[in-house]
Design a protein around this motif. Structure first.
Motif, PDB file in Angstrom:
ATOM      1  N   UNK A  29       0.835  -1.195   0.000  1.00 14.98           N
ATOM      2  CA  UNK A  29       0.000   0.000   0.000  1.00 14.98           C
ATOM      3  C   UNK A  29       0.870   1.246   0.000  1.00 14.98           C
ATOM      4  N   UNK A  30       0.438   2.253  -0.713  1.00 12.19           N
ATOM      5  CA  UNK A  30       1.141   3.530  -0.703  1.00 12.19           C
ATOM      6  C   UNK A  30       0.787   4.276   0.578  1.00 12.19           C
ATOM      7  N   UNK A  31       1.795   4.624   1.377  1.00  8.36           N
ATOM      8  CA  UNK A  31       1.530   5.302   2.641  1.00  8.36           C
ATOM      9  C   UNK A  31       0.887   6.665   2.422  1.00  8.36           C
ATOM     10  N   UNK A  32       1.204   7.322   1.327  1.00  8.98           N
ATOM     11  CA  UNK A  32       0.578   8.611   1.034  1.00  8.98           C
ATOM     12  C   UNK A  32      -0.924   8.484   0.891  1.00  8.98           C
ATOM     13  N   UNK A  33      -1.373   7.399   0.262  1.00  6.80           N
ATOM     14  CA  UNK A  33      -2.809   7.165   0.098  1.00  6.80           C
ATOM     15  C   UNK A  33      -3.466   6.885   1.451  1.00  6.80           C
ATOM     16  N   UNK A  34      -2.787   6.130   2.307  1.00  2.00           N
ATOM     17  CA  UNK A  34      -3.331   5.870   3.644  1.00  2.00           C
ATOM     18  C   UNK A  34      -3.415   7.156   4.452  1.00  2.00           C
ATOM     19  N   UNK A  35      -2.375   7.978   4.356  1.00  4.15           N
ATOM     20  CA  UNK A  35      -2.361   9.243   5.089  1.00  4.15           C
ATOM     21  C   UNK A  35      -3.496  10.142   4.613  1.00  4.15           C
ATOM     22  N   UNK A  36      -3.708  10.203   3.303  1.00  6.04           N
ATOM     23  CA  UNK A  36      -4.804  11.011   2.764  1.00  6.04           C
ATOM     24  C   UNK A  36      -6.150  10.481   3.234  1.00  6.04           C
ATOM     25  N   UNK A  37      -6.308   9.151   3.264  1.00  9.38           N
ATOM     26  CA  UNK A  37      -7.559   8.543   3.719  1.00  9.38           C
ATOM     27  C   UNK A  37      -7.805   8.847   5.197  1.00  9.38           C
ATOM     28  N   UNK A  38      -6.754   8.803   6.008  1.00  5.67           N
ATOM     29  CA  UNK A  38      -6.899   9.104   7.433  1.00  5.67           C
ATOM     30  C   UNK A  38      -7.309  10.562   7.634  1.00  5.67           C
ATOM     31  N   UNK A  39      -6.683  11.452   6.903  1.00  8.19           N
ATOM     32  CA  UNK A  39      -7.023  12.868   7.014  1.00  8.19           C
ATOM     33  C   UNK A  39      -8.448  13.152   6.582  1.00  8.19           C
ATOM     34  N   UNK A  40      -8.857  12.558   5.475  1.00  2.96           N
ATOM     35  CA  UNK A  40     -10.222  12.758   4.977  1.00  2.96           C
ATOM     36  C   UNK A  40     -11.247  12.162   5.936  1.00  2.96           C
ATOM     37  N   UNK A  41     -10.961  10.975   6.468  1.00  6.19           N
ATOM     38  CA  UNK A  41     -11.882  10.348   7.422  1.00  6.19           C
ATOM     39  C   UNK A  41     -12.016  11.193   8.687  1.00  6.19           C
ATOM     40  N   UNK A  42     -10.913  11.738   9.148  1.00  4.38           N
ATOM     41  CA  UNK A  42     -10.955  12.581  10.344  1.00  4.38           C
ATOM     42  C   UNK A  42     -11.816  13.814  10.098  1.00  4.38           C
ATOM     43  N   UNK A  43     -11.682  14.432   8.952  1.00  7.42           N
ATOM     44  CA  UNK A  43     -12.481  15.620   8.636  1.00  7.42           C
ATOM     45  C   UNK A  43     -13.959  15.265   8.458  1.00  7.42           C
ATOM     46  N   UNK A  44     -14.224  14.153   7.789  1.00  8.17           N
ATOM     47  CA  UNK A  44     -15.591  13.756   7.474  1.00  8.17           C
ATOM     48  C   UNK A  44     -16.328  13.201   8.691  1.00  8.17           C
ATOM     49  N   UNK A  45     -15.665  12.320   9.441  1.00  9.13           N
ATOM     50  CA  UNK A  45     -16.328  11.645  10.555  1.00  9.13           C
ATOM     51  C   UNK A  45     -16.415  12.499  11.810  1.00  9.13           C
ATOM     52  N   UNK A  46     -15.447  13.346  12.030  1.00 13.89           N
ATOM     53  CA  UNK A  46     -15.369  14.058  13.296  1.00 13.89           C
ATOM     54  C   UNK A  46     -15.440  15.578  13.153  1.00 13.89           C
ATOM     55  N   UNK A  47     -15.810  16.047  11.972  1.00 10.76           N
ATOM     56  CA  UNK A  47     -15.905  17.491  11.732  1.00 10.76           C
ATOM     57  C   UNK A  47     -14.649  18.247  12.158  1.00 10.76           C
ATOM     58  N   UNK A  48     -13.506  17.647  11.915  1.00 18.04           N
ATOM     59  CA  UNK A  48     -12.243  18.315  12.213  1.00 18.04           C
ATOM     60  C   UNK A  48     -11.736  18.146  13.626  1.00 18.04           C
ATOM     61  N   UNK A  49     -12.496  17.503  14.494  1.00 19.35           N
ATOM     62  CA  UNK A  49     -12.006  17.270  15.846  1.00 19.35           C
ATOM     63  C   UNK A  49     -11.539  15.818  15.958  1.00 19.35           C
ATOM     64  N   UNK A  50     -10.794  15.521  16.968  1.00 19.22           N
ATOM     65  CA  UNK A  50     -10.279  14.177  17.147  1.00 19.22           C
ATOM     66  C   UNK A  50      -9.134  13.890  16.192  1.00 19.22           C
ATOM     67  N   UNK A  51      -8.792  12.628  16.054  1.00 18.61           N
ATOM     68  CA  UNK A  51      -7.743  12.229  15.126  1.00 18.61           C
ATOM     69  C   UNK A  51      -8.017  10.814  14.638  1.00 18.61           C
ATOM     70  N   UNK A  52      -7.445  10.490  13.498  1.00 20.55           N
ATOM     71  CA  UNK A  52      -7.611   9.172  12.897  1.00 20.55           C
ATOM     72  C   UNK A  52      -6.226   8.548  12.761  1.00 20.55           C
ATOM     73  N   UNK A  53      -6.084   7.329  13.262  1.00 19.47           N
ATOM     74  CA  UNK A  53      -4.833   6.597  13.154  1.00 19.47           C
ATOM     75  C   UNK A  53      -5.070   5.296  12.404  1.00 19.47           C
ATOM     76  N   UNK A  54      -4.117   4.911  11.590  1.00 18.00           N
ATOM     77  CA  UNK A  54      -4.097   3.585  10.987  1.00 18.00           C
ATOM     78  C   UNK A  54      -2.818   2.942  11.489  1.00 18.00           C
ATOM     79  N   UNK A  55      -2.954   1.806  12.175  1.00 11.92           N
ATOM     80  CA  UNK A  55      -1.833   1.166  12.847  1.00 11.92           C
ATOM     81  C   UNK A  55      -1.656  -0.240  12.293  1.00 11.92           C
ATOM     82  N   UNK A  56      -0.409  -0.611  12.026  1.00 10.28           N
ATOM     83  CA  UNK A  56      -0.124  -1.961  11.538  1.00 10.28           C
ATOM     84  C   UNK A  56      -0.331  -2.971  12.663  1.00 10.28           C
TER      85      UNK A  56
END
Length: 90
Positions: free
Chosen positions: A17-44
């Motif tokens: 997996x491209x880490x850039x794509x995962x990072x973008x997905x985490x950022x978008x999910x954080x904005x979409x799911x939490x209205x900019x609050x909180x944080x999203x982590x993807x952990x191996x």
């Protein structure tokens, strides 16, 4: 990861997996799911940050090193198969 059929290892499986794509997905999910609050982590499965919406510079670090005690607590919860939302903030 081994591919097992009839109790016998017949091959291996992996994912690239491209880490850039995962990072973008985490950022978008954080904005979409939490209205900019909180944080999203993807952990191996080995406890390494693959994406972190708050700080892309921490990608590749062990969760406990990146988040300190909160990371250690989160790893312990995951090891116990506790998949509830994590209320900690860092």
């Amino acid at each position: 990861m081994p591919l097992i059929a009839d109790g016998k290892v017949i091959g291996t499986l992996g994912v690239d997996l491209a880490l850039g794509a995962l990072q973008a997905a985490a950022g978008e999910a954080q904005r979409t799911l939490f209205n900019g609050s909180g944080s999203m982590l993807i952990v191996s499965d080995s406890g390494v940050l693959a994406a972190y919406s708050k700080d892309a510079g921490k990608v590749g670090e062990p969760l406990a090193a990146a988040l300190g005690d909160a990371g250690k607590e989160l790893l312990a919860a995951l090891a116990q198969n506790n998949r509830r939302c994590w209320p900690r903030t860092t």
